[in-house]
Design a protein around this motif. Structure first.
Motif, mmCIF file in Angstrom:
data_model
loop_
_atom_site.group_PDB
_atom_site.id
_atom_site.type_symbol
_atom_site.label_atom_id
_atom_site.label_comp_id
_atom_site.label_asym_id
_atom_site.label_seq_id
_atom_site.Cartn_x
_atom_site.Cartn_y
_atom_site.Cartn_z
ATOM 1 N N GLY A 50 0.921 -1.167 0.015
ATOM 2 C CA GLY A 50 -0.024 -0.122 -0.108
ATOM 3 C C GLY A 50 0.921 1.361 0.042
ATOM 4 O O GLY A 50 1.977 1.264 0.477
ATOM 5 N N LEU A 51 0.365 2.344 -0.666
ATOM 6 C CA LEU A 51 1.033 3.560 -0.847
ATOM 7 C C LEU A 51 0.319 4.602 0.096
ATOM 8 O O LEU A 51 -0.889 4.862 0.068
ATOM 9 N N SER A 52 0.920 5.211 1.117
ATOM 10 C CA SER A 52 0.306 6.324 1.761
ATOM 11 C C SER A 52 1.248 7.365 2.361
ATOM 12 O O SER A 52 2.636 6.842 2.611
ATOM 13 N N ARG A 53 1.006 8.616 2.656
ATOM 14 C CA ARG A 53 2.016 9.558 2.923
ATOM 15 C C ARG A 53 2.664 9.108 4.396
ATOM 16 O O ARG A 53 3.638 9.336 4.882
ATOM 17 N N ILE A 54 1.550 8.431 5.220
ATOM 18 C CA ILE A 54 2.140 8.136 6.550
ATOM 19 C C ILE A 54 2.803 6.739 6.730
ATOM 20 O O ILE A 54 2.909 5.962 7.653
ATOM 21 N N LEU A 98 -0.381 -3.488 -5.982
ATOM 22 C CA LEU A 98 -0.179 -2.138 -5.468
ATOM 23 C C LEU A 98 -1.731 -1.723 -5.107
ATOM 24 O O LEU A 98 -2.531 -1.768 -5.858
ATOM 25 N N VAL A 99 -1.815 -0.945 -3.900
ATOM 26 C CA VAL A 99 -2.928 -0.542 -3.528
ATOM 27 C C VAL A 99 -2.819 1.104 -3.025
ATOM 28 O O VAL A 99 -1.762 1.488 -2.261
ATOM 29 N N VAL A 100 -3.398 1.833 -3.887
ATOM 30 C CA VAL A 100 -3.440 3.306 -3.850
ATOM 31 C C VAL A 100 -4.786 3.590 -3.374
ATOM 32 O O VAL A 100 -5.902 3.017 -4.089
ATOM 33 N N ARG A 159 -8.801 12.735 1.272
ATOM 34 C CA ARG A 159 -8.227 13.189 2.310
ATOM 35 C C ARG A 159 -8.243 11.801 3.466
ATOM 36 O O ARG A 159 -9.008 11.097 3.218
ATOM 37 N N GLY A 160 -7.460 12.023 4.120
ATOM 38 C CA GLY A 160 -7.495 10.740 5.295
ATOM 39 C C GLY A 160 -6.579 9.804 4.864
ATOM 40 O O GLY A 160 -5.937 9.911 3.969
ATOM 41 N N HIS A 161 -6.689 8.310 5.422
ATOM 42 C CA HIS A 161 -5.703 7.362 5.162
ATOM 43 C C HIS A 161 -6.741 6.266 5.052
ATOM 44 O O HIS A 161 -8.011 6.088 5.027
ATOM 45 N N LEU A 211 3.458 -0.686 3.961
ATOM 46 C CA LEU A 211 2.721 0.613 3.692
ATOM 47 C C LEU A 211 3.926 1.605 3.413
ATOM 48 O O LEU A 211 4.733 1.621 4.300
ATOM 49 N N TYR A 212 4.201 1.925 2.456
ATOM 50 C CA TYR A 212 5.308 2.954 2.041
ATOM 51 C C TYR A 212 4.713 4.325 1.524
ATOM 52 O O TYR A 212 4.046 4.380 1.083
ATOM 53 N N SER A 213 5.805 5.361 1.984
ATOM 54 C CA SER A 213 5.514 6.713 1.394
ATOM 55 C C SER A 213 6.392 7.006 0.558
ATOM 56 O O SER A 213 7.780 6.751 0.874
HETATM 57 C C1 LIG Z 1 -5.194 12.176 -2.260
HETATM 58 S S1 LIG Z 1 -4.354 10.976 -1.478
HETATM 59 C C2 LIG Z 1 -5.065 10.837 -0.156
HETATM 60 C C3 LIG Z 1 -4.728 11.595 1.038
HETATM 61 C C4 LIG Z 1 -3.949 11.240 2.260
HETATM 62 N N1 LIG Z 1 -3.905 12.328 3.109
HETATM 63 C C5 LIG Z 1 -2.525 11.055 1.934
HETATM 64 O O1 LIG Z 1 -1.808 11.925 1.624
HETATM 65 O O2 LIG Z 1 -2.117 9.907 1.541
HETATM 66 C C6 LIG Z 1 -4.620 9.539 -2.460
HETATM 67 C C7 LIG Z 1 -3.470 8.397 -2.467
HETATM 68 O O3 LIG Z 1 -2.500 8.665 -3.045
HETATM 69 C C8 LIG Z 1 -1.453 8.038 -2.399
HETATM 70 N N2 LIG Z 1 -0.494 9.033 -1.688
HETATM 71 C C9 LIG Z 1 -0.505 10.267 -1.638
HETATM 72 N N3 LIG Z 1 0.470 10.861 -1.203
HETATM 73 C C10 LIG Z 1 1.264 9.948 -1.135
HETATM 74 C C11 LIG Z 1 2.751 9.848 -0.435
HETATM 75 N N4 LIG Z 1 3.305 11.034 -0.056
HETATM 76 N N5 LIG Z 1 3.328 8.652 -0.536
HETATM 77 C C12 LIG Z 1 2.671 7.400 -0.836
HETATM 78 N N6 LIG Z 1 1.479 7.713 -1.133
HETATM 79 C C13 LIG Z 1 0.733 8.654 -1.290
HETATM 80 C C14 LIG Z 1 -2.051 7.237 -1.294
HETATM 81 O O4 LIG Z 1 -2.255 6.139 -1.573
HETATM 82 C C15 LIG Z 1 -3.480 7.744 -0.903
HETATM 83 O O5 LIG Z 1 -4.412 7.065 -0.349
#
Ligand SMILES: C[S@@+](CC[C@H](N)C(=O)[O-])C[C@H]1O[C@@H](n2cnc3c(N)ncnc32)[C@H](O)[C@@H]1O
Length: 229
Positions: A151-155, A176-178, A183-185, A197-199
């Protein structure tokens, strides 16, 4: 073969509890449809949506349009190396078969997905293009049978996309999961099934940008391999 899942996607038809709201009724009438046949869209239904649970994460079909347009425009998808699923906030799984050309116009995308939600599938001739069915994220994974789910997430844990692509490409059935939400997680239901879970940046990025970049890094490894073979 890489599988992409756009998870917790803010794509659904207007839920029953909002069918009587004036903004929803007006919008449906203007389209010549029933309230339950149109997509929930914050641009039109903002006032009605304030009553909904988790309303900040719902009603953004435009995000899914951009994400899907990006994914289906890549060489990887066109070469048959990418399978795409969407898993929605309302607990529906959507399979995008090979060879789908996502409409560039949002209006046409909306029409296509409204038809999908009404009929359960979209076909071209006899060939099914898109299919929807009720399934939890876990059930969808049961069908995909990934050997690794990233999974990809900013956190998430910081990692470069090059390294993530290398990890995906060394797996037998990488997934790969996006997130498909504004907003949110990821919800608990989704994050409970992610192996990693990678940023990829400190910046919050749009899902379509993340998808385009991730697929490009994966292509650089796997398409080159195909071309050299
Ligand atoms: C608009 S964002 C959702 C908002 C969430 N606050 C975030 O920043 O992850 C949509 C998706 O893009 C991916 N994404 C956005 N920013 C990312 C980052 N810095 N690193 C990894 N994935 C990211 C994640 O999978 C997220 O769920």
């Amino acid at each position: 073969l890489l599988t992409l899942i756009i998870a917790d996607a803010a794509l659904e038809t207007v839920p029953k509890e909002l069918w009587g709201h004036s903004a929803v009724k007006r919008h449906a009438e203007s389209k010549g449809k029933e309230p339950g046949e149109i997509l929930l869209d914050r641009s039109y239904h903002h006032s009605a949506m304030l009553r909904l649970k988790d309303h900040g994460r719902r009603g953004r079909p435009d995000l899914i349009h951009l994400a899907l347009l990006e994914a289906t425009s890549t060489p990887l998808y066109k070469e048959g190396g990418l399978r795409i699923y969407i898993h929605t906030v309302a607990g529906l799984a959507i399979e995008i078969k090979g060879g789908v050309r996502t409409p560039k116009s949002f209006f046409r995308f909306e029409g296509l997905f409204e038809e999908l939600m009404k009929k359960g599938e979209v076909v071209s001739g006899r060939r099914p293009l898109i299919r929807v069915w009720r399934a939890s994220f876990k059930e969808l994974l049961g069908r995909v049978k990934p050997s690794i789910t990233i999974g990809l997430s900013r956190i998430g844990r910081p990692k470069s996309l090059e390294e993530i692509a290398a990890e995906l490409s060394s797996a037998v059935r990488p997934t790969l999961v996006v997130g498909g939400f504004p907003r949110g997680h990821f919800t608990e239901h989704t994050s409970a099934h992610l192996d990693r879970l990678y940023s990829i940046s400190r910046m919050p990025l749009e899902a379509n940008v993340v998808i385009a970049r991730a697929i490009y890094e994966y292509e650089k490894i796997t398409l080159r391999r195909t071309l050299q073979a």
